[in-house]
Design a protein around this motif. Structure first.
Motif, PDB file in Angstrom:
ATOM      1  N   PRO A 158      -3.518   6.776   1.560  1.00 43.40           N
ATOM      2  CA  PRO A 158      -2.255   7.329   1.045  1.00 43.40           C
ATOM      3  C   PRO A 158      -1.349   7.779   2.176  1.00 43.40           C
ATOM      4  CG  PRO A 158      -4.124   8.198  -0.185  1.00 43.40           C
ATOM      5  CD  PRO A 158      -4.694   7.465   1.000  1.00 43.40           C
ATOM      6  N   THR A 159      -0.057   7.654   1.956  1.00 43.25           N
ATOM      7  CA  THR A 159       0.920   8.105   2.949  1.00 43.25           C
ATOM      8  C   THR A 159       1.262   9.573   2.763  1.00 43.25           C
ATOM      9  OG1 THR A 159       2.717   7.349   1.524  1.00 43.25           O
ATOM     10  CG2 THR A 159       1.904   5.808   3.190  1.00 43.25           C
ATOM     11  N   VAL A 160       0.795  10.155   1.666  1.00 45.61           N
ATOM     12  CA  VAL A 160       0.973  11.587   1.426  1.00 45.61           C
ATOM     13  C   VAL A 160      -0.354  12.285   1.685  1.00 45.61           C
ATOM     14  CG1 VAL A 160       2.788  11.195  -0.264  1.00 45.61           C
ATOM     15  CG2 VAL A 160       0.409  11.339  -1.028  1.00 45.61           C
ATOM     16  N   ASP A 161      -0.328  13.602   1.660  1.00 41.85           N
ATOM     17  CA  ASP A 161      -1.561  14.347   1.874  1.00 41.85           C
ATOM     18  C   ASP A 161      -2.551  14.029   0.759  1.00 41.85           C
ATOM     19  OD1 ASP A 161      -3.221  16.116   3.240  1.00 41.85           O
ATOM     20  OD2 ASP A 161      -2.644  17.784   1.925  1.00 41.85           O
ATOM     21  N   ASP A 175      -3.890  -1.305  -2.582  1.00 42.91           N
ATOM     22  CA  ASP A 175      -2.635  -0.679  -2.180  1.00 42.91           C
ATOM     23  C   ASP A 175      -2.131   0.279  -3.257  1.00 42.91           C
ATOM     24  OD1 ASP A 175      -2.791  -2.348  -0.008  1.00 42.91           O
ATOM     25  OD2 ASP A 175      -1.065  -3.580  -0.535  1.00 42.91           O
ATOM     26  N   ASP A 176      -2.200  -0.176  -4.507  1.00 40.07           N
ATOM     27  CA  ASP A 176      -1.661   0.644  -5.593  1.00 40.07           C
ATOM     28  C   ASP A 176      -2.482   1.903  -5.833  1.00 40.07           C
ATOM     29  OD1 ASP A 176       0.543  -0.980  -6.106  1.00 40.07           O
ATOM     30  OD2 ASP A 176      -0.590  -2.301  -7.420  1.00 40.07           O
ATOM     31  N   PHE A 177      -3.810   1.819  -5.674  1.00 41.01           N
ATOM     32  CA  PHE A 177      -4.617   3.032  -5.766  1.00 41.01           C
ATOM     33  C   PHE A 177      -4.237   4.006  -4.646  1.00 41.01           C
ATOM     34  CE2 PHE A 177      -7.648   0.506  -8.385  1.00 41.01           C
ATOM     35  CZ  PHE A 177      -7.756   1.384  -9.450  1.00 41.01           C
ATOM     36  N   ALA A 178      -4.012   3.471  -3.447  1.00 40.93           N
ATOM     37  CA  ALA A 178      -3.611   4.339  -2.336  1.00 40.93           C
ATOM     38  C   ALA A 178      -2.270   5.005  -2.622  1.00 40.93           C
ATOM     39  CB  ALA A 178      -3.551   3.542  -1.036  1.00 40.93           C
ATOM     40  N   ARG A 179      -1.330   4.261  -3.204  1.00 41.49           N
ATOM     41  CA  ARG A 179      -0.032   4.836  -3.552  1.00 41.49           C
ATOM     42  C   ARG A 179      -0.159   5.962  -4.574  1.00 41.49           C
ATOM     43  NH1 ARG A 179       1.415  -0.788  -3.351  1.00 41.49           N
ATOM     44  NH2 ARG A 179       2.847  -1.201  -1.623  1.00 41.49           N
ATOM     45  N   ASN A 180      -1.257   5.946  -5.310  1.00 39.54           N
ATOM     46  CA  ASN A 180      -1.485   6.987  -6.303  1.00 39.54           C
ATOM     47  C   ASN A 180      -2.375   8.121  -5.790  1.00 39.54           C
ATOM     48  OD1 ASN A 180      -0.457   6.364  -9.318  1.00 39.54           O
ATOM     49  ND2 ASN A 180      -0.754   4.460  -8.196  1.00 39.54           N
ATOM     50  N   GLY A 181      -2.539   8.183  -4.459  1.00 38.10           N
ATOM     51  CA  GLY A 181      -3.173   9.339  -3.848  1.00 38.10           C
ATOM     52  C   GLY A 181      -4.650   9.231  -3.549  1.00 38.10           C
ATOM     53  N   PHE A 182      -5.237   8.025  -3.683  1.00 41.87           N
ATOM     54  CA  PHE A 182      -6.670   7.868  -3.454  1.00 41.87           C
ATOM     55  C   PHE A 182      -6.935   7.058  -2.189  1.00 41.87           C
ATOM     56  CE2 PHE A 182      -6.211   8.007  -8.130  1.00 41.87           C
ATOM     57  CZ  PHE A 182      -6.972   9.143  -8.390  1.00 41.87           C
ATOM     58  N   LYS A 183      -7.705   7.617  -1.272  1.00 36.37           N
ATOM     59  CA  LYS A 183      -8.233   6.799  -0.180  1.00 36.37           C
ATOM     60  C   LYS A 183      -9.164   5.771  -0.824  1.00 36.37           C
ATOM     61  CE  LYS A 183      -9.153   5.747   4.185  1.00 36.37           C
ATOM     62  NZ  LYS A 183      -9.596   6.781   5.153  1.00 36.37           N
ATOM     63  N   THR A 184      -8.866   4.494  -0.629  1.00 37.88           N
ATOM     64  CA  THR A 184      -9.557   3.438  -1.356  1.00 37.88           C
ATOM     65  C   THR A 184     -10.089   2.405  -0.381  1.00 37.88           C
ATOM     66  OG1 THR A 184      -8.020   3.776  -3.198  1.00 37.88           O
ATOM     67  CG2 THR A 184      -9.347   1.766  -3.242  1.00 37.88           C
ATOM     68  N   ILE A 185     -11.348   2.048  -0.543  1.00 37.22           N
ATOM     69  CA  ILE A 185     -11.991   1.131   0.385  1.00 37.22           C
ATOM     70  C   ILE A 185     -12.630  -0.024  -0.386  1.00 37.22           C
ATOM     71  CG2 ILE A 185     -13.843   0.875   2.089  1.00 37.22           C
ATOM     72  CD1 ILE A 185     -13.234   3.748   2.952  1.00 37.22           C
ATOM     73  N   LEU A 186     -12.246  -1.219   0.017  1.00 34.24           N
ATOM     74  CA  LEU A 186     -12.799  -2.451  -0.541  1.00 34.24           C
ATOM     75  C   LEU A 186     -13.741  -3.037   0.505  1.00 34.24           C
ATOM     76  CD1 LEU A 186     -10.620  -5.418  -1.957  1.00 34.24           C
ATOM     77  CD2 LEU A 186     -12.769  -5.729  -0.730  1.00 34.24           C
ATOM     78  N   PRO A 187     -15.051  -2.871   0.348  1.00 38.65           N
ATOM     79  CA  PRO A 187     -15.988  -3.454   1.311  1.00 38.65           C
ATOM     80  C   PRO A 187     -16.243  -4.928   1.000  1.00 38.65           C
ATOM     81  CG  PRO A 187     -16.972  -1.644   0.022  1.00 38.65           C
ATOM     82  CD  PRO A 187     -15.743  -2.079  -0.675  1.00 38.65           C
TER      83      PRO A 187
END
Length: 254
Positions: free
Chosen positions: A40-43, A69-81
């Motif tokens: 996320p680009t926010v805290d 990307d969309d999960f990250a935009r919604n505030g979640f650090k998201t990892i696709l292994p």
């Protein structure tokens, strides 16, 4: 364990549209495993991570990256292994119908091969201070979301049109062993997780104390939440509805 024809069909951009319109995240190596990482680009809480467990096409499918990307935009650090070890189903199988040996591919991706990859990434993230995980699994990834919940690894679970589940056995095990609230994004036209199987799941999990919810999208096929044709209003509504439900689920339980 079985799969269906819709596990290997669908649309890619431009017929598949993201919630936003561009890739914003990065490829990184975690514990020697290639990952697509959405930050996320926010805290955001550094101790929480959403694991994105892909369908059979894996990390190279841009649709999967766009959803990260969309999960990250919604505030979640998201990892696709890349838990398919660089051996996802070739992308041209999706739209061209080229011959593909499905049983051989399934045989190369049994749990004893794929699960250790997830465990390496999870252990590395724990070493960096991550204490809470959620998992969202699409198709093939639904199986692994259930397995992580069985083992108490994740705090919240969401699946969309899961494959490779045994009903009622896996649902009964979920009810008896898991503590992770479960969201299922189901659909009408699904040979893997049929409306009948969804109804059975409802009956077995209706009193599941941690939390259970099932969304149901009419007139869309297995794969709709990742590979639906966004020129179809029903498919578009299903994809966006499943994403919205998952975001709300994780905001509530992660």
């Amino acid at each position: 364990m079985s799969v269906c024809k819709d596990c290997f069909k669908g649309q890619r951009p431009p017929n598949f549209l993201p919630i936003a319109d561009e890739l914003v995240c990065t490829f990184e190596t975690i514990a020697g495993i290639k990952c697509y990482v959405g930050t996320p680009t926010v805290d955001y809480p550094r101790d929480k991570v959403v694991l994105y467990l892909t369908d059979a096409f894996g990390l190279p499918l841009v649709n999967n990256q766009l959803l990260v990307d969309d999960f990250a935009r919604n505030g979640f650090k998201t990892i696709l292994p890349d838990y398919l070890n660089g051996d996802g189903v070739p992308l041209d199988v999706m739209t061209s119908g080229v011959p593909f040996d499905v049983p051989a591919w399934i045989g190369r991706h049994s749990a004893d091969v794929t699960r250790p990859v997830l465990d390496k990434v999870i252990d590395a993230l724990k070493a960096e201070g991550v204490t809470s995980f959620a998992a969202v699994g699409y198709c093939f990834g639904g199986r692994y979301t259930f397995d992580l919940a069985f083992d108490g690894v994740i705090k919240a679970a969401a699946v969309a049109h899961p494959s490779l589940l045994k009903v009622p056995e896996d649902i009964e095990k979920y009810a008896s062993t898991s503590k992770a609230p479960l969201l299922i994004n189901g659909c009408e036209l699904d040979d893997q997780f049929t409306p009948s199987a969804q109804a059975t799941t409802d009956s077995l999990l209706e009193e599941f104390a941690p939390g259970y919810k099932r969304e149901y999208f009419e007139r869309v096929h297995h794969g709709f939440a990742v590979r639906g044709d966004m020129s179809d209003p029903k498919a578009k509504a299903g994809k966006e509805g499943a994403f919205k439900a998952t975001v709300e689920w994780f905001h509530r339980y992660l």
